[in-house]
Design an enzyme around this catalytic site. Structure first.
Site, PDB file in Angstrom:
ATOM      1  N   HIS A 165      29.359  39.087  25.050  1.00  0.00           N
ATOM      2  CA  HIS A 165      30.695  38.627  25.450  1.00  0.00           C
ATOM      3  C   HIS A 165      30.739  38.458  26.971  1.00  0.00           C
ATOM      4  CE1 HIS A 165      35.256  39.592  25.837  1.00  0.00           C
ATOM      5  NE2 HIS A 165      35.061  38.292  25.731  1.00  0.00           N
ATOM      6  N   SER A 221      35.580  37.079  21.529  1.00  0.00           N
ATOM      7  CA  SER A 221      36.317  38.067  22.308  1.00  0.00           C
ATOM      8  C   SER A 221      36.880  39.157  21.414  1.00  0.00           C
ATOM      9  CB  SER A 221      37.469  37.380  23.051  1.00  0.00           C
ATOM     10  OG  SER A 221      38.298  36.732  22.117  1.00  0.00           O
ATOM     11  N   GLU A 278      29.375  42.031  28.360  1.00  0.00           N
ATOM     12  CA  GLU A 278      29.652  43.084  27.390  1.00  0.00           C
ATOM     13  C   GLU A 278      28.737  42.844  26.183  1.00  0.00           C
ATOM     14  OE1 GLU A 278      34.050  44.822  26.787  1.00  0.00           O
ATOM     15  OE2 GLU A 278      33.802  42.880  25.873  1.00  0.00           O
ATOM     16  N   ASN A 302      38.792  43.834  26.454  1.00  0.00           N
ATOM     17  CA  ASN A 302      40.056  43.417  25.851  1.00  0.00           C
ATOM     18  C   ASN A 302      40.838  44.578  25.240  1.00  0.00           C
ATOM     19  OD1 ASN A 302      40.061  40.719  26.594  1.00  0.00           O
ATOM     20  ND2 ASN A 302      38.653  40.179  24.938  1.00  0.00           N
TER      21      ASN A 302
HETATM   22  N1  3HC Z   1      29.380  29.192  40.836  1.00  0.00           N
HETATM   23  C1  3HC Z   1      29.018  30.305  41.505  1.00  0.00           C
HETATM   24  N2  3HC Z   1      29.861  30.989  42.317  1.00  0.00           N
HETATM   25  C2  3HC Z   1      31.089  30.497  42.462  1.00  0.00           C
HETATM   26  C3  3HC Z   1      31.525  29.324  41.807  1.00  0.00           C
HETATM   27  C4  3HC Z   1      30.590  28.668  40.957  1.00  0.00           C
HETATM   28  N3  3HC Z   1      30.907  27.582  40.276  1.00  0.00           N
HETATM   29  N4  3HC Z   1      32.794  29.100  42.135  1.00  0.00           N
HETATM   30  C5  3HC Z   1      33.166  30.083  42.948  1.00  0.00           C
HETATM   31  N5  3HC Z   1      32.149  30.933  43.152  1.00  0.00           N
HETATM   32  C6  3HC Z   1      32.154  32.172  43.947  1.00  0.00           C
HETATM   33  C7  3HC Z   1      32.664  31.963  45.345  1.00  0.00           C
HETATM   34  O1  3HC Z   1      31.629  31.619  46.231  1.00  0.00           O
HETATM   35  C8  3HC Z   1      33.240  33.306  45.664  1.00  0.00           C
HETATM   36  O2  3HC Z   1      32.215  34.226  46.002  1.00  0.00           O
HETATM   37  P1  3HC Z   1      32.343  35.195  47.283  1.00  0.00           P
HETATM   38  O3  3HC Z   1      33.564  36.039  47.035  1.00  0.00           O
HETATM   39  O4  3HC Z   1      31.049  35.954  47.294  1.00  0.00           O
HETATM   40  O5  3HC Z   1      32.491  34.243  48.439  1.00  0.00           O
HETATM   41  C9  3HC Z   1      33.819  33.793  44.339  1.00  0.00           C
HETATM   42  O6  3HC Z   1      33.080  33.077  43.339  1.00  0.00           O
HETATM   43  C10 3HC Z   1      35.305  33.514  44.181  1.00  0.00           C
HETATM   44  O7  3HC Z   1      35.512  32.107  44.275  1.00  0.00           O
HETATM   45  P2  3HC Z   1      36.706  31.415  45.061  1.00  0.00           P
HETATM   46  O8  3HC Z   1      36.856  32.074  46.394  1.00  0.00           O
HETATM   47  O9  3HC Z   1      36.540  29.962  45.024  1.00  0.00           O
HETATM   48  O10 3HC Z   1      37.924  31.682  44.134  1.00  0.00           O
HETATM   49  P3  3HC Z   1      38.970  32.837  44.176  1.00  0.00           P
HETATM   50  O11 3HC Z   1      38.803  33.763  45.311  1.00  0.00           O
HETATM   51  O12 3HC Z   1      40.241  32.130  43.998  1.00  0.00           O
HETATM   52  O13 3HC Z   1      38.594  33.665  42.873  1.00  0.00           O
HETATM   53  C11 3HC Z   1      38.420  34.144  40.569  1.00  0.00           C
HETATM   54  C12 3HC Z   1      38.716  33.088  41.628  1.00  0.00           C
HETATM   55  C13 3HC Z   1      36.951  34.523  40.626  1.00  0.00           C
HETATM   56  C14 3HC Z   1      38.741  33.530  39.215  1.00  0.00           C
HETATM   57  C15 3HC Z   1      39.290  35.408  40.887  1.00  0.00           C
HETATM   58  O14 3HC Z   1      40.624  35.049  41.023  1.00  0.00           O
HETATM   59  C16 3HC Z   1      39.159  36.456  39.806  1.00  0.00           C
HETATM   60  O15 3HC Z   1      38.221  37.235  39.774  1.00  0.00           O
HETATM   61  N6  3HC Z   1      40.183  36.499  38.895  1.00  0.00           N
HETATM   62  C17 3HC Z   1      40.177  37.402  37.774  1.00  0.00           C
HETATM   63  C18 3HC Z   1      39.321  36.829  36.674  1.00  0.00           C
HETATM   64  C19 3HC Z   1      39.227  37.737  35.495  1.00  0.00           C
HETATM   65  O16 3HC Z   1      39.840  38.805  35.404  1.00  0.00           O
HETATM   66  N7  3HC Z   1      38.426  37.315  34.508  1.00  0.00           N
HETATM   67  C20 3HC Z   1      38.262  38.049  33.280  1.00  0.00           C
HETATM   68  C21 3HC Z   1      39.258  37.559  32.293  1.00  0.00           C
HETATM   69  S1  3HC Z   1      39.124  38.433  30.778  1.00  0.00           S
HETATM   70  C22 3HC Z   1      37.894  37.661  29.920  1.00  0.00           C
HETATM   71  O17 3HC Z   1      37.277  36.724  30.368  1.00  0.00           O
HETATM   72  C23 3HC Z   1      37.629  38.160  28.547  1.00  0.00           C
HETATM   73  C24 3HC Z   1      38.114  37.167  27.506  1.00  0.00           C
HETATM   74  O18 3HC Z   1      37.690  37.620  26.229  1.00  0.00           O
HETATM   75  C25 3HC Z   1      39.618  36.978  27.500  1.00  0.00           C
END
Ligand code: 3HC
Length: 284
Positions: free
Chosen positions: A140, A119, A152, A190
């Site tokens: 990434h 990251s 990324e 990030n």
């Molecule tokens: N496989 C495939 N699809 C899945 C799945 C799986 N295991 N689990 C869930 N999904 C799908 C669901 O079907 C749903 O799709 P839809 O909207 O088309 O119906 C979608 O993913 C969302 O799932 P849920 O409804 O179960 O869950 P939430 O609505 O609670 O969403 C979340 C969870 C996706 C984590 C959402 O809250 C989110 O996008 N949060 C922000 C995450 C984020 O910002 N990530 C980036 C962090 S920064 C990073 O990673 C960089 C690092 O370097 C720090």
């Protein structure tokens, strides 16, 4: 260059997600952990995520079984001997990553591409540990890897055009949308995310509003899926602090200076969802 077999170093949160998306896209995958115990835990997470995709109607049971059959878990780094592309997703320690890249350089075919999911560490430093720096780049992924559509790509001054284009085609074949960054601290996501999260903590320390109100404001006012404190707990406070410190060390950019509260919480073991407690309490 044809990419058919993928290696993944590390089967933690990111490694298991990367192995899963590769297998779902039809690649044969070898995923390696350092101990059998960690491998079992990672494979369990991977299976759980595939089952969740089936339960959510994103994947058929047959496709889940086929994806699972394409994944081999191992503790032997020599198992990458036939891989065309290896993605490193080990813990964020530069010296460890440089050691892994030097080992991968020994065990993989000379034409194989070596990528890091780091990251915030410099891809060029990992490339320099190999005799094929033109075949090294950053891939990434975002958390949770199976759900987030972004990949990324990080290109160093040494990455060849062929390596870059092969890796881009691979990323697209996973169904990800690609953005490209120079090997610059924080890359793209990030670079913008971490100052935002750190500022949220600093404003909370000042007592501007409650964490709940910050989260509600960003969720309902900006339509983000999560507010900053829920996202901090989700990403991990230790991960956030690590990235902040890594970018600050290199750039001295005050936007990356971690507030004391974040450092204290990490010292206290309040790492977010993974430890059961961060800004919020998740119980056991
Ligand atoms: N496989 C495939 N699809 C899945 C799945 C799986 N295991 N689990 C869930 N999904 C799908 C669901 O079907 C749903 O799709 P839809 O909207 O088309 O119906 C979608 O993913 C969302 O799932 P849920 O409804 O179960 O869950 P939430 O609505 O609670 O969403 C979340 C969870 C996706 C984590 C959402 O809250 C989110 O996008 N949060 C922000 C995450 C984020 O910002 N990530 C980036 C962090 S920064 C990073 O990673 C960089 C690092 O370097 C720090």
């Amino acid at each position: 260059m044809a990419v058919e077999r993928i290696g993944v170093v590390g089967c933690g949160l990111m490694g298991s997600g990367i192995a899963e998306v590769c297998a779902k896209a039809g690649y044969r995958v070898v995923v390696r952990e350092v101990t059998g115990e960690l491998l079992d835990a990672g494979m369990k997470r991977l299976t759980g995520s595939l089952d969740r995709a089936v339960a959510k109607g994103k994947l058929s049971a047959e496709d889940r079984d086929a994806a699972q059959a394409r994944i081999v878990g191992t503790t032997d780094i020599g198992a990458f001997a036939e891989c065309d592309l290896v993605i490193e997703a080990a813990v964020e320690k530069l010296e460890l990553k440089r050691k892994i890249f030097a080992e991968l350089d020994q065990v993989t075919p000379p034409q194989a591409i070596l990528a890091s999911n780091t990251s915030s560490l410099a891809i060029t430093d990992m490339a320099a540990a190999t005799k094929r720096p033109d075949r090294v780049l950053g891939l990434h992924f975002m958390q949770p890897v199976p759900v987030m559509p972004l990949l990324e790509m990080v290109r160093t001054v040494l990455t060849s055009e062929e390596t870059f284009q092969t890796a881009r085609a691979f990323g697209e074949s996973l169904g990800k949308t690609i953005v490209v960054s120079k090997d610059n601290p924080g890359f793209i996501v990030n670079l913008l995310l971490i100052p935002y999260l750190l500022q949220a903590i600093a404003e909370l320390e000042k007592g501007v509003a409650t964490k709940e109100d910050f989260d509600t404001a960003i969720r309902l006012g900006l339509n983000h899926p999560m507010g900053p404190f829920t996202l901090l707990d989700f990403v991990g406070l230790d991960t956030t602090l690590f990235i902040a410190d890594a970018v600050f060390d290199e750039t001295k950019d005050p936007r990356f200076a971690a507030p004391p509260l974040l450092r204290r919480m990490v010292s206290a073991g309040w790492l977010g969802r993974k430890s059961g407690r961060g800004f919020y309490d998740y119980g056991k």
